[in-house]
Motif scaffolding. Structure first.
Motif, PDB file in Angstrom:
ATOM      1  N   ARG A  25      45.056 -14.119  -0.555  1.00 59.54           N
ATOM      2  CA  ARG A  25      45.092 -14.890   0.693  1.00 59.54           C
ATOM      3  C   ARG A  25      44.333 -14.168   1.794  1.00 59.54           C
ATOM      4  O   ARG A  25      43.633 -14.791   2.595  1.00 59.54           O
ATOM      5  CB  ARG A  25      46.534 -15.183   1.103  1.00 59.54           C
ATOM      6  N   HIS A  30      43.637 -19.635  -1.454  1.00 64.17           N
ATOM      7  CA  HIS A  30      45.004 -20.152  -1.380  1.00 64.17           C
ATOM      8  C   HIS A  30      45.703 -19.686  -2.654  1.00 64.17           C
ATOM      9  O   HIS A  30      45.184 -19.877  -3.754  1.00 64.17           O
ATOM     10  CB  HIS A  30      44.999 -21.680  -1.301  1.00 64.17           C
ATOM     11  N   ARG A  32      49.781 -19.239  -4.504  1.00 64.59           N
ATOM     12  CA  ARG A  32      51.234 -19.371  -4.422  1.00 64.59           C
ATOM     13  C   ARG A  32      51.854 -19.053  -5.775  1.00 64.59           C
ATOM     14  O   ARG A  32      51.298 -19.379  -6.829  1.00 64.59           O
ATOM     15  CB  ARG A  32      51.652 -20.747  -3.937  1.00 64.59           C
TER      16      ARG A  32
END
Length: 101
Positions: A25, A30, A32
């Protein structure tokens, strides 16, 4: 492996993936942490510059050491070499000419 061992392994894998995600990040991707349908921790990484580019990364032990792995079961780098893993993932997910070191 016992249930407690599996939980400890999943917790360790998640911690390694979170560290990698934080670093990715910081480089503009991006990332997660989530779980596979089977409950294995995974890091889903998407290019912000080219949203069609994405990868899934896992953390798992091999030969007594923790490694980051591509989804096709190829090693990326040992978890102790976080900078190397970041560089390799960014190299795959950063469109040509936009790579940042």
């Amino acid at each position: 492996m016992t249930a407690a061992g599996e939980v400890a392994g999943a917790t360790t894998a998640t911690a390694h993936l979170q560290a990698l995600g934080d670093s990715l990040r910081a480089r503009g991707l991006h990332a997660r942490v989530g779980e596979t349908s089977g409950g294995l921790p995974q890091l889903i990484v998407l290019s912000t510059a080219a949203p069609s580019l994405s990868e899934v990364v896992f953390a798992a032990r091999s030969d007594g050491s923790w490694w980051f792995w591509w989804s096709w079961a190829e090693r990326i780098a040992p978890v102790e070499e976080l900078a190397t893993a970041v560089t390799r993932v960014c190299g795959v997910l950063t469109p040509a000419g936009r790579a940042r070191e």
